[in-house]
Design a protein around this motif. Structure first.
Motif, short mmCIF file in Angstrom:
data_model
loop_
_atom_site.label_atom_id
_atom_site.label_comp_id
_atom_site.label_asym_id
_atom_site.label_seq_id
_atom_site.Cartn_x
_atom_site.Cartn_y
_atom_site.Cartn_z
N PRO A 184 -4.47 -4.20 -15.10
CA PRO A 184 -4.60 -3.82 -13.69
C PRO A 184 -3.37 -4.24 -12.90
CG PRO A 184 -6.50 -5.09 -14.45
CD PRO A 184 -5.42 -5.25 -15.46
N GLY A 185 -3.09 -3.49 -11.84
CA GLY A 185 -2.02 -3.85 -10.92
C GLY A 185 -2.56 -4.54 -9.69
N LEU A 186 -2.11 -4.12 -8.53
CA LEU A 186 -2.59 -4.69 -7.27
C LEU A 186 -3.94 -4.06 -6.94
CD1 LEU A 186 0.76 -4.51 -5.29
CD2 LEU A 186 -0.36 -6.58 -6.15
N ILE A 187 -4.99 -4.83 -7.12
CA ILE A 187 -6.35 -4.32 -7.01
C ILE A 187 -7.09 -5.08 -5.91
CG2 ILE A 187 -8.51 -3.85 -8.24
CD1 ILE A 187 -6.07 -2.33 -9.36
N GLU A 188 -7.91 -4.37 -5.17
CA GLU A 188 -8.67 -4.97 -4.08
C GLU A 188 -9.84 -5.79 -4.64
OE1 GLU A 188 -9.73 -1.46 -1.94
OE2 GLU A 188 -7.85 -1.39 -0.81
N THR A 189 -9.58 -7.06 -4.93
CA THR A 189 -10.62 -7.98 -5.38
C THR A 189 -10.40 -9.33 -4.71
OG1 THR A 189 -9.44 -8.95 -7.27
CG2 THR A 189 -10.60 -6.85 -7.65
N GLU A 190 -11.28 -10.27 -5.05
CA GLU A 190 -11.23 -11.60 -4.44
C GLU A 190 -10.13 -12.47 -5.04
OE1 GLU A 190 -13.72 -10.19 -5.98
OE2 GLU A 190 -15.53 -10.15 -4.73
N ILE A 191 -9.46 -12.02 -6.10
CA ILE A 191 -8.52 -12.89 -6.80
C ILE A 191 -7.36 -13.32 -5.90
CG2 ILE A 191 -7.08 -11.02 -7.74
CD1 ILE A 191 -6.96 -12.71 -10.35
N HIS A 192 -7.00 -12.49 -4.93
CA HIS A 192 -5.87 -12.84 -4.06
C HIS A 192 -6.21 -14.03 -3.17
CE1 HIS A 192 -4.18 -9.13 -5.52
NE2 HIS A 192 -5.30 -8.50 -5.17
N ALA A 193 -7.44 -14.05 -2.66
CA ALA A 193 -7.87 -15.20 -1.85
C ALA A 193 -7.95 -16.46 -2.71
CB ALA A 193 -9.22 -14.90 -1.21
N LYS A 194 -8.41 -16.30 -3.96
CA LYS A 194 -8.50 -17.46 -4.85
C LYS A 194 -7.13 -18.02 -5.17
CE LYS A 194 -12.84 -15.99 -6.99
NZ LYS A 194 -13.50 -15.46 -8.20
N GLY A 195 -6.12 -17.16 -5.13
CA GLY A 195 -4.76 -17.61 -5.35
C GLY A 195 -4.10 -18.15 -4.09
N GLY A 196 -4.86 -18.22 -3.01
CA GLY A 196 -4.35 -18.78 -1.77
C GLY A 196 -3.58 -17.81 -0.90
N VAL A 197 -3.64 -16.50 -1.23
CA VAL A 197 -2.92 -15.50 -0.44
C VAL A 197 -3.88 -14.36 -0.10
CG1 VAL A 197 -0.80 -14.16 -0.23
CG2 VAL A 197 -0.89 -16.07 -1.84
N GLU A 202 -2.20 -6.81 2.09
CA GLU A 202 -1.68 -6.31 3.36
C GLU A 202 -0.15 -6.32 3.36
OE1 GLU A 202 -3.33 -8.48 6.61
OE2 GLU A 202 -5.38 -8.31 5.87
N LYS A 203 0.42 -7.30 2.64
CA LYS A 203 1.87 -7.43 2.61
C LYS A 203 2.52 -6.49 1.59
CE LYS A 203 1.85 -12.31 4.01
NZ LYS A 203 2.13 -13.70 3.56
N ILE A 204 1.91 -6.36 0.41
CA ILE A 204 2.60 -5.62 -0.66
C ILE A 204 1.75 -4.51 -1.28
CG2 ILE A 204 4.05 -7.60 -1.22
CD1 ILE A 204 2.30 -8.05 -3.71
N GLY A 205 0.56 -4.27 -0.73
CA GLY A 205 -0.31 -3.24 -1.29
C GLY A 205 0.27 -1.84 -1.25
N HIS A 206 1.27 -1.64 -0.39
CA HIS A 206 1.90 -0.32 -0.26
C HIS A 206 3.02 -0.10 -1.27
CE1 HIS A 206 4.58 -3.06 1.83
NE2 HIS A 206 5.54 -2.17 1.68
N THR A 207 3.38 -1.11 -2.06
CA THR A 207 4.58 -1.03 -2.88
C THR A 207 4.46 -0.20 -4.16
OG1 THR A 207 4.04 -3.14 -3.95
CG2 THR A 207 5.46 -3.22 -1.99
N PRO A 208 3.27 0.00 -4.75
CA PRO A 208 3.21 0.89 -5.92
C PRO A 208 3.65 2.31 -5.53
CG PRO A 208 1.20 -0.42 -5.76
CD PRO A 208 1.95 -0.62 -4.49
N PRO A 209 4.15 3.07 -6.49
CA PRO A 209 4.54 4.45 -6.19
C PRO A 209 3.44 5.27 -5.53
CG PRO A 209 5.47 3.81 -8.28
CD PRO A 209 4.59 2.67 -7.84
N GLY A 211 1.50 4.20 -3.37
CA GLY A 211 1.48 3.81 -1.97
C GLY A 211 0.27 3.04 -1.49
N ARG A 212 -0.53 2.52 -2.41
CA ARG A 212 -1.73 1.79 -2.00
C ARG A 212 -2.19 0.90 -3.14
NH1 ARG A 212 -6.12 3.58 -4.75
NH2 ARG A 212 -6.07 5.68 -5.65
N PRO A 213 -3.02 -0.10 -2.84
CA PRO A 213 -3.65 -0.87 -3.91
C PRO A 213 -4.76 -0.06 -4.57
CG PRO A 213 -4.46 -1.63 -1.80
CD PRO A 213 -3.39 -0.61 -1.51
N GLY A 214 -5.15 -0.45 -5.75
CA GLY A 214 -6.25 0.20 -6.44
C GLY A 214 -7.57 -0.47 -6.13
N THR A 215 -8.63 0.12 -6.62
CA THR A 215 -9.97 -0.44 -6.44
C THR A 215 -10.50 -0.91 -7.79
OG1 THR A 215 -11.17 1.63 -6.86
CG2 THR A 215 -10.39 1.22 -4.59
N ALA A 216 -11.48 -1.79 -7.72
CA ALA A 216 -12.12 -2.27 -8.94
C ALA A 216 -12.78 -1.13 -9.70
CB ALA A 216 -13.14 -3.36 -8.61
#
Length: 245
Positions: A184-197, A202-209, A211-216
């Protein structure tokens, strides 16, 4: 009749896979969790509503006795092929090389590598002794990018998972057991909060070609495809679900 086992199934990608697997025709869906009993109960209800028989079992992948008991429970289910989604994993707060103390690195490897190896070992032994099955190990795009200055230890564990997947895929092909990894790449899950970010997407979810994060759910689609007969000629590969990143 087929049984789906999802480790770390109380939230995120694991939960999405369990729900979707129940809706797609798995007869028994087993989810494991370490601490989130409330989340596991919610997923269990979703599984039952989708028409499958659900089983939520507390089993820390670092605990050999708990894993042995888990497979004893699976052995009590009606005989069926077993499909494993080796998903349980942890991430620590973001940090640089200076933060990679032995204790921190050991804690991540114990779950993400040693735990995943043991789950796979027990699951494959069950498959070989009973009715076969397939394995999907969950990696991360971090294995390719390295996650510098953030999660280098986590990225290294996922690199290990990919190598492990290729190795056992070749070892088990003669048994008809397919093994793949999914990244998986940048996916909308709780892991980002667990990593302290918590605002990471919001900062880098637009960076994949794309243009958005993925979903679970988008990741779950890939996992279930790899386990399905539609992927009958696919083994020893790593599937990217990264939006092109």
């Amino acid at each position: 009749m087929t049984t789906l086992l999802v480790t770390g199934g109380s939230a995120g990608i694991g939960a999405a896979t369990a729900r979707m697997g129940a809706a797609r025709g798995y007869d028994h869906v087993v989810v494991t969790y370490s601490q989130d009993a409330k989340g596991a109960d919610a997923i269990l209800r979703d599984i039952e509503e989708a028409g499958a028989t659900g089983h939520a079992i507390r089993a820390d992948v670092r605990d050999a006795a708990a894993l042995s008991a888990l497979f004893d429970r699976i052995g009590d289910l009606p005989p069926a092929p077993l499909h494993l989604v080796n998903n349980a994993g942890v991430v620590t707060p973001t940090g640089s090389l200076a933060d990679l103390t032995p204790d921190r690195v050991r804690a991540v490897f114990e779950v993400n590598v040693l735990g995943a190896f043991e789950v796979a070992r027990l699951a494959v032994a069950y498959m070989q002794a009973h009715h076969g099955g397939h394995v999907v190990n969950i990696s991360s795009a971090a294995a390719r990018h390295g996650s510098p200055g953030q999660y280098v230890d986590y990225a290294a564990t996922k690199g290990a998972i990919e190598t492990f997947s290729v190795g056992i895929a070749h070892e088990l092909a003669a048994d008809g057991i397919r093994v793949n990894a999914l990244r998986p790449g940048l996916i909308e899950t709780e892991i980002h909060a667990k990593g302290g970010v918590p605002d990471r997407l919001e900062k880098i979810g637009h960076t994949p070609p794309l243009g958005r994060p993925g979903t679970a759910d988008e990741v779950a689609e890939g996992i279930l495809w790899l386990l399905s007969d539609a992927a009958s000629y696919v083994t020893g590969t790593v599937l990217d679900v990264t939006g092109g990143r």
